[in-house]
Design a protein around this motif. Structure first.
Motif, PDB file in Angstrom:
ATOM      1  N   MET A  56      -6.178  17.016  -6.959  1.00 34.37           N
ATOM      2  CA  MET A  56      -6.907  15.361  -6.169  1.00 34.37           C
ATOM      3  C   MET A  56      -7.549  14.791  -7.245  1.00 34.37           C
ATOM      4  N   PHE A  57      -7.919  15.053  -8.663  1.00 34.27           N
ATOM      5  CA  PHE A  57      -8.731  14.540  -9.390  1.00 34.27           C
ATOM      6  C   PHE A  57      -7.757  13.158 -10.976  1.00 34.27           C
ATOM      7  N   ALA A  58      -6.914  13.496 -10.722  1.00 33.89           N
ATOM      8  CA  ALA A  58      -5.564  12.104 -10.755  1.00 33.89           C
ATOM      9  C   ALA A  58      -6.211  11.067 -10.588  1.00 33.89           C
ATOM     10  N   SER A  59      -7.002  10.709  -9.310  1.00 35.81           N
ATOM     11  CA  SER A  59      -7.135   9.572  -8.979  1.00 35.81           C
ATOM     12  C   SER A  59      -8.246   9.078  -9.386  1.00 35.81           C
ATOM     13  N   PRO A  60      -9.148   9.746  -9.765  1.00 36.47           N
ATOM     14  CA  PRO A  60     -10.609   8.894 -10.297  1.00 36.47           C
ATOM     15  C   PRO A  60     -10.023   8.856 -12.170  1.00 36.47           C
ATOM     16  N   LEU A  61      -9.435   9.795 -12.449  1.00 34.46           N
ATOM     17  CA  LEU A  61      -8.607   9.686 -13.407  1.00 34.46           C
ATOM     18  C   LEU A  61      -7.821   8.671 -14.180  1.00 34.46           C
ATOM     19  N   GLU A  85     -16.357  -7.213  -7.333  1.00 41.90           N
ATOM     20  CA  GLU A  85     -15.228  -7.811  -5.617  1.00 41.90           C
ATOM     21  C   GLU A  85     -14.942  -6.728  -4.801  1.00 41.90           C
ATOM     22  N   SER A  86     -14.368  -7.372  -3.812  1.00 39.73           N
ATOM     23  CA  SER A  86     -14.641  -5.848  -2.672  1.00 39.73           C
ATOM     24  C   SER A  86     -12.805  -6.285  -3.172  1.00 39.73           C
ATOM     25  N   THR A  87     -12.259  -4.742  -3.154  1.00 36.48           N
ATOM     26  CA  THR A  87     -10.681  -4.184  -3.214  1.00 36.48           C
ATOM     27  C   THR A  87     -10.581  -3.094  -2.784  1.00 36.48           C
ATOM     28  N   GLU A  88      -9.224  -3.347  -2.283  1.00 37.74           N
ATOM     29  CA  GLU A  88      -9.081  -1.836  -1.825  1.00 37.74           C
ATOM     30  C   GLU A  88      -9.375  -0.617  -3.161  1.00 37.74           C
ATOM     31  N   PRO A  89      -9.912   0.738  -2.423  1.00 39.13           N
ATOM     32  CA  PRO A  89      -9.986   1.308  -3.140  1.00 39.13           C
ATOM     33  C   PRO A  89      -9.231   2.214  -3.503  1.00 39.13           C
ATOM     34  N   LEU A  90      -9.844   2.529  -5.277  1.00 38.82           N
ATOM     35  CA  LEU A  90      -8.348   3.345  -5.431  1.00 38.82           C
ATOM     36  C   LEU A  90      -8.917   5.012  -5.322  1.00 38.82           C
ATOM     37  N   VAL A  91      -9.428   5.982  -4.733  1.00 34.57           N
ATOM     38  CA  VAL A  91      -9.663   7.000  -4.762  1.00 34.57           C
ATOM     39  C   VAL A  91      -9.235   7.693  -3.276  1.00 34.57           C
ATOM     40  N   SER A  92      -9.019   9.189  -3.961  1.00 34.97           N
ATOM     41  CA  SER A  92      -8.625   9.831  -2.727  1.00 34.97           C
ATOM     42  C   SER A  92      -9.557  10.837  -2.493  1.00 34.97           C
ATOM     43  N   TYR A  93      -9.880  11.500  -1.312  1.00 31.75           N
ATOM     44  CA  TYR A  93     -10.923  12.483  -0.660  1.00 31.75           C
ATOM     45  C   TYR A  93     -10.260  13.000  -1.252  1.00 31.75           C
ATOM     46  N   LEU A 145       7.301  10.406   7.125  1.00 31.94           N
ATOM     47  CA  LEU A 145       6.920  11.459   8.534  1.00 31.94           C
ATOM     48  C   LEU A 145       8.012  12.812   7.635  1.00 31.94           C
ATOM     49  N   GLY A 146       8.781  12.575   6.941  1.00 30.92           N
ATOM     50  CA  GLY A 146       9.811  13.524   6.451  1.00 30.92           C
ATOM     51  C   GLY A 146       8.437  14.490   5.720  1.00 30.92           C
ATOM     52  N   LEU A 147       7.972  13.429   4.806  1.00 27.63           N
ATOM     53  CA  LEU A 147       6.518  14.669   3.827  1.00 27.63           C
ATOM     54  C   LEU A 147       5.253  14.592   5.034  1.00 27.63           C
ATOM     55  N   PHE A 166       0.998  -0.851   0.025  1.00 27.82           N
ATOM     56  CA  PHE A 166      -0.142  -0.268   0.315  1.00 27.82           C
ATOM     57  C   PHE A 166       1.179   1.241  -0.433  1.00 27.82           C
ATOM     58  N   SER A 167       0.515   2.508  -1.023  1.00 24.92           N
ATOM     59  CA  SER A 167       1.100   3.419  -0.548  1.00 24.92           C
ATOM     60  C   SER A 167       0.154   4.488   0.541  1.00 24.92           C
ATOM     61  N   GLY A 168       1.165   5.109   1.230  1.00 23.57           N
ATOM     62  CA  GLY A 168       0.945   6.499   1.745  1.00 23.57           C
ATOM     63  C   GLY A 168       0.943   7.636   1.179  1.00 23.57           C
ATOM     64  N   LEU A 169       1.370   8.092  -0.151  1.00 21.65           N
ATOM     65  CA  LEU A 169       1.112   9.039  -0.654  1.00 21.65           C
ATOM     66  C   LEU A 169      -0.004   9.419  -0.476  1.00 21.65           C
ATOM     67  N   PRO A 170      -1.047   8.785  -1.310  1.00 15.70           N
ATOM     68  CA  PRO A 170      -2.804   9.686  -1.283  1.00 15.70           C
ATOM     69  C   PRO A 170      -3.212  10.169  -0.346  1.00 15.70           C
ATOM     70  N   TYR A 171      -2.716   9.623   0.832  1.00 20.70           N
ATOM     71  CA  TYR A 171      -3.366   9.772   1.910  1.00 20.70           C
ATOM     72  C   TYR A 171      -2.429  11.282   2.425  1.00 20.70           C
ATOM     73  N   ILE A 172      -0.766  11.457   1.946  1.00 16.80           N
ATOM     74  CA  ILE A 172      -0.318  12.650   2.679  1.00 16.80           C
ATOM     75  C   ILE A 172      -1.148  14.190   1.498  1.00 16.80           C
ATOM     76  N   TYR A 173      -1.747  13.638   0.250  1.00 17.00           N
ATOM     77  CA  TYR A 173      -1.994  14.081  -1.247  1.00 17.00           C
ATOM     78  C   TYR A 173      -3.018  14.695   0.370  1.00 17.00           C
ATOM     79  N   SER A 174      -4.146  14.527   0.492  1.00 17.30           N
ATOM     80  CA  SER A 174      -5.268  14.343   0.666  1.00 17.30           C
ATOM     81  C   SER A 174      -5.286  14.922   2.110  1.00 17.30           C
TER      82      SER A 174
END
Length: 234
Positions: free
Chosen positions: A150-155, A225-233, A109-111, A48-56
């Protein structure tokens, strides 16, 4: 009397749109909880990437600042939804840092510190260098730029669905909540005559319609299927 009643109805409608936007946004904020339960259970962030949560988090902080009365009076519901969003993102990031391996822990932590530093600079610049009217424009343009990025994720999701011909990575209820949230804040922005709210959420509403249309079309070929959502809020 009639004009007062009309203004009261108008204000009620705008508040209702803002409250609806808050509710649908909270649905998006809680959507990663199953992922973080898995991370806590396994004591590992796996792939899993933590970057979407940093951006959000950065997006929520900028939009929170825009919604405060010191920047834009009369749109407190923008501040409330983004304050809730910032808390959720911060909790997710802290869990990620705790459970990540050392290299990723240091990077995240740096981000996180970088986000707080950048947000502090935005506050300082907007308060020291701008008067009340120009401050709203400055922070408003920053919030629009942040939301549109943030619309990069839906695209990415839309492109993935078209390529794979599968809705596996685009859960229906998440797409529906995204659309309803954007639509609610589009209405809120229009009723408040605030293009910094209505324009990005108008774009979000269009992307939401596209996602729902794609879901309707491609769900005929395979079950979701139930998967990790690939969206940012936002």
């Amino acid at each position: 009397m009639a004009s007062n009643g009309l203004l009261s109805t108008y204000s009620l409608c705008s508040d209702a749109a803002g409250v609806a936007g808050n509710i649908f946004a909270i649905v998006l904020f809680v959507s990663p909880i199953p992922t973080f339960r898995r991370i806590i259970r396994n004591r590992s962030t796996e792939q899993f990437s933590g970057l979407p949560y940093i951006y959000s988090l950065l997006n929520c902080l900028i939009c929170l600042w825009y919604g405060l009365p010191v920047v834009t009076p009369g749109i407190i519901l923008v501040a409330t939804v983004n304050s809730i969003g910032a808390i959720f993102q911060l909790v997710y990031i802290l869990i990620f840092i705790i459970c990540a391996e050392k290299a990723r822990k240091v990077k995240m932590l740096g981000l996180l510190l970088g986000v707080f530093a950048l947000f502090s600079v935005i506050i300082l610049v907007s308060m020291k260098l701008f008067d009340s009217s120009s401050r709203q424009l400055f922070v408003g343009y920053l919030s629009v730029a942040s939301l549109i990025s943030m619309f990069a994720s839906p695209l990415f999701i839309i492109n993935l669905v078209i390529k794979t011909k599968s809705v596996e990575y685009m859960p229906f209820y998440l797409s529906l909540s995204t659309f309803l949230m954007s639509l609610s804040f589009l209405a809120y922005g229009m009723l408040k005559h605030d293009p910094f709210i209505s324009v990005p959420n108008g774009v979000g509403s269009i992307l939401g319609i596209v996602q729902l249309a794609l879901y309707t079309y491609y769900s005929r070929f395979a079950g979701e299927e139930s998967t990790e959502p690939l969206v940012s809020y936002a």
